[in-house]
Motif scaffolding. Structure first.
Motif, PDB file in Angstrom:
ATOM      1  N   GLY A 175       2.065   4.807   6.251  1.00  0.00           N
ATOM      2  CA  GLY A 175       1.063   4.162   7.086  1.00  0.00           C
ATOM      3  C   GLY A 175       0.754   2.718   6.748  1.00  0.00           C
ATOM      4  O   GLY A 175       0.119   2.025   7.535  1.00  0.00           O
ATOM      5  N   THR A 176       1.157   2.250   5.575  1.00  0.00           N
ATOM      6  CA  THR A 176       0.793   0.894   5.157  1.00  0.00           C
ATOM      7  C   THR A 176       1.789  -0.125   5.699  1.00  0.00           C
ATOM      8  O   THR A 176       2.954   0.195   5.928  1.00  0.00           O
ATOM      9  CB  THR A 176       0.736   0.787   3.630  1.00  0.00           C
ATOM     10  N   ARG A 177       1.311  -1.365   5.863  1.00  0.00           N
ATOM     11  CA  ARG A 177       2.167  -2.445   6.352  1.00  0.00           C
ATOM     12  C   ARG A 177       2.018  -3.733   5.552  1.00  0.00           C
ATOM     13  O   ARG A 177       2.844  -4.635   5.679  1.00  0.00           O
ATOM     14  CB  ARG A 177       1.820  -2.754   7.825  1.00  0.00           C
ATOM     15  N   TYR A 178       0.983  -3.824   4.720  1.00  0.00           N
ATOM     16  CA  TYR A 178       0.674  -5.104   4.076  1.00  0.00           C
ATOM     17  C   TYR A 178       0.892  -5.094   2.562  1.00  0.00           C
ATOM     18  O   TYR A 178       0.453  -6.016   1.877  1.00  0.00           O
ATOM     19  CB  TYR A 178      -0.789  -5.473   4.353  1.00  0.00           C
ATOM     20  N   GLN A 179       1.570  -4.098   2.029  1.00  0.00           N
ATOM     21  CA  GLN A 179       1.689  -3.968   0.576  1.00  0.00           C
ATOM     22  C   GLN A 179       3.040  -4.429   0.044  1.00  0.00           C
ATOM     23  O   GLN A 179       3.351  -4.193  -1.124  1.00  0.00           O
ATOM     24  CB  GLN A 179       1.454  -2.513   0.170  1.00  0.00           C
ATOM     25  N   ARG A 213      -7.103  -6.223   4.177  1.00  0.00           N
ATOM     26  CA  ARG A 213      -5.758  -5.629   4.101  1.00  0.00           C
ATOM     27  C   ARG A 213      -5.811  -4.238   3.483  1.00  0.00           C
ATOM     28  O   ARG A 213      -5.243  -3.274   4.044  1.00  0.00           O
ATOM     29  CB  ARG A 213      -4.866  -6.532   3.248  1.00  0.00           C
ATOM     30  N   ASP A 214      -6.468  -4.091   2.348  1.00  0.00           N
ATOM     31  CA  ASP A 214      -6.511  -2.794   1.678  1.00  0.00           C
ATOM     32  C   ASP A 214      -7.311  -1.775   2.478  1.00  0.00           C
ATOM     33  O   ASP A 214      -6.988  -0.576   2.466  1.00  0.00           O
ATOM     34  CB  ASP A 214      -7.096  -2.954   0.272  1.00  0.00           C
ATOM     35  N   ALA A 218      -5.550   1.528   3.803  1.00  0.00           N
ATOM     36  CA  ALA A 218      -6.133   2.797   3.362  1.00  0.00           C
ATOM     37  C   ALA A 218      -6.430   3.697   4.565  1.00  0.00           C
ATOM     38  O   ALA A 218      -6.151   4.904   4.547  1.00  0.00           O
ATOM     39  CB  ALA A 218      -7.400   2.545   2.555  1.00  0.00           C
ATOM     40  N   ASP A 219      -7.001   3.115   5.616  1.00  0.00           N
ATOM     41  CA  ASP A 219      -7.293   3.902   6.820  1.00  0.00           C
ATOM     42  C   ASP A 219      -6.013   4.455   7.445  1.00  0.00           C
ATOM     43  O   ASP A 219      -5.961   5.613   7.880  1.00  0.00           O
ATOM     44  CB  ASP A 219      -8.037   3.037   7.845  1.00  0.00           C
ATOM     45  N   HIS A 220      -4.969   3.637   7.498  1.00  0.00           N
ATOM     46  CA  HIS A 220      -3.705   4.084   8.081  1.00  0.00           C
ATOM     47  C   HIS A 220      -3.021   5.126   7.195  1.00  0.00           C
ATOM     48  O   HIS A 220      -2.339   6.028   7.702  1.00  0.00           O
ATOM     49  CB  HIS A 220      -2.782   2.884   8.292  1.00  0.00           C
ATOM     50  N   ASN A 275      -9.808   0.939  -2.897  1.00  0.00           N
ATOM     51  CA  ASN A 275      -9.617   0.854  -4.337  1.00  0.00           C
ATOM     52  C   ASN A 275      -8.397   1.660  -4.778  1.00  0.00           C
ATOM     53  O   ASN A 275      -7.679   1.262  -5.707  1.00  0.00           O
ATOM     54  CB  ASN A 275     -10.859   1.353  -5.080  1.00  0.00           C
ATOM     55  N   LYS A 276      -8.133   2.780  -4.104  1.00  0.00           N
ATOM     56  CA  LYS A 276      -6.954   3.564  -4.461  1.00  0.00           C
ATOM     57  C   LYS A 276      -5.678   2.827  -4.065  1.00  0.00           C
ATOM     58  O   LYS A 276      -4.681   2.866  -4.799  1.00  0.00           O
ATOM     59  CB  LYS A 276      -6.997   4.937  -3.784  1.00  0.00           C
TER      60      LYS A 276
END
Length: 341
Positions: free
Chosen positions: A5-9, A123-124, A128-130, A142-143
């Motif tokens: 689900g993440t895109r910005y990491q 971003r986080d 996190a929501d996605h 934070n996770k």
């Protein structure tokens, strides 16, 4: 780092951050940033900021930075920057925090840092929501930050292992033994999934001695305090990152099933090409076909028997034929049948 689900990491974040900072400064020069206690005024200012920054992003869409890859999923730096900008309207608390932190006499460098902080937090939160939507598991900003810290730790440990000759003491402290030759772990750790939790804990413990500042698990901050003595928790998070990176890397490759699908598509393309060519040929020959008699009429027009009429053999000829057949060990009546076929 990849997570569901993440895109910005991933690696492109630095370019996303710089592009947003650059375009934000252009937008802020058009706005009055004096803080207002009225929520409606702040939201109006947010709309003005988003519109001005989006225009600056679109004007820079031909810049090399904007067109560069922002992640491994195919999103460009500009696309990621634009989508995160519009997230501010959904998460206005980050905008309110920025207005409260920016003085009236702001300077470019200070404002840019505040903008970077705002987008880093946003971003986080978005990722996190996605992540929650993609996995169904709880996750907080934070996770996500903790996942990123562990990914950074793995890369730094891998770098130390690769340059073990220059870091004998630190590598030995991480592995828990003296190093006199290339450690086998340097060859075995192919991905973050092969990084052991105890190595991360020892790596953090060595940073103050070898780099002059405490490691993330050994600072006074409580952000990672729960991980310091939780090797199992660290191992689970490392394994999750590794498992998803392996899965998503497999989807990036042209595996057998993908190759088969491609071959099937090519086969279908050839099939329809042949059908189309056949139809075209049929249309071109259609007029000539109208003058040909149907197959049934052709069959009726053929003579029933076009075999030649052989004159009957004399008795002497029949006897000579049998003699030849016997000498050749032919079956009885073979030559007679051969004459009538």
């Amino acid at each position: 780092m990849r997570l569901p689900g993440t895109r910005y990491q991933e690696h492109g974040w630095e370019q996303v951050r710089k592009l947003l900072g650059h375009c934000s400064l252009q937008a802020f020069r058009q706005l009055d940033l004096r803080p207002s206690p009225e929520p409606a005024q702040r939201l109006l200012l947010l709309d003005q900021y988003v519109d001005a920054t989006a225009a600056a992003l679109r004007n820079g869409d031909r810049l090399a930075r904007a067109e560069a890859a922002g992640n491994s999923y195919g999103d460009t730096v500009q696309e990621l920057a634009m989508s995160l900008l519009f997230e501010l309207r959904v998460q206005p608390a980050f905008w309110h925090g920025l207005l409260e932190a920016v003085p009236a006499d702001w300077q470019d460098a200070m404002l840019r840092k505040k903008v970077n902080d705002m987008y880093a937090g946003l971003r986080d939160k978005v990722d996190a929501d996605h992540y929650v939507v993609a996995t169904g598991r709880d996750c907080s900003p934070n996770k996500i930050y903790t996942y990123r810290m562990l990914d950074t730790a793995y890369h730094e440990i891998a770098g130390l292992f690769a340059a073990w000759q220059q870091h004998l003491a630190q590598v030995g402290a991480i592995l828990g033994r003296s190093i006199t030759a290339m450690p086998i772990e340097a060859r075995q750790m192919k991905s973050i999934a092969g990084c052991k939790a105890e190595w991360v804990i020892r790596w953090s413990a060595t940073l103050e001695q070898f780099q002059g500042s405490p490691g993330p698990l050994h600072t006074r901050s409580k952000r990672f305090a729960s991980l310091k003595n939780s090797a199992d928790k660290i191992a689970a998070m490392l394994a999750e990152i590794g498992d998803y990176e392996e899965l998503s890397a497999n989807m990036d490759r042209s595996d057998d099933w993908y190759s088969d699908a491609g071959e099937a598509a090519l086969w279908m393309e050839d099939y329809w090409r042949v059908i189309s060519a056949s139809e075209q040929q049929g249309e071109q020959a259609g007029v000539a076909d109208q003058f040909l008699p149907p197959p049934e009429q052709e069959a009726l027009a053929e003579p029933e028997d076009d075999l030649p009429d052989w004159p009957p053999l004399t008795e002497a000829q029949l006897q000579a034929e049998q003699t030849v057949a016997g000498g050749l060990s032919l079956p009885p009546n073979y030559l007679e049948v051969a004459r009538t076929t």
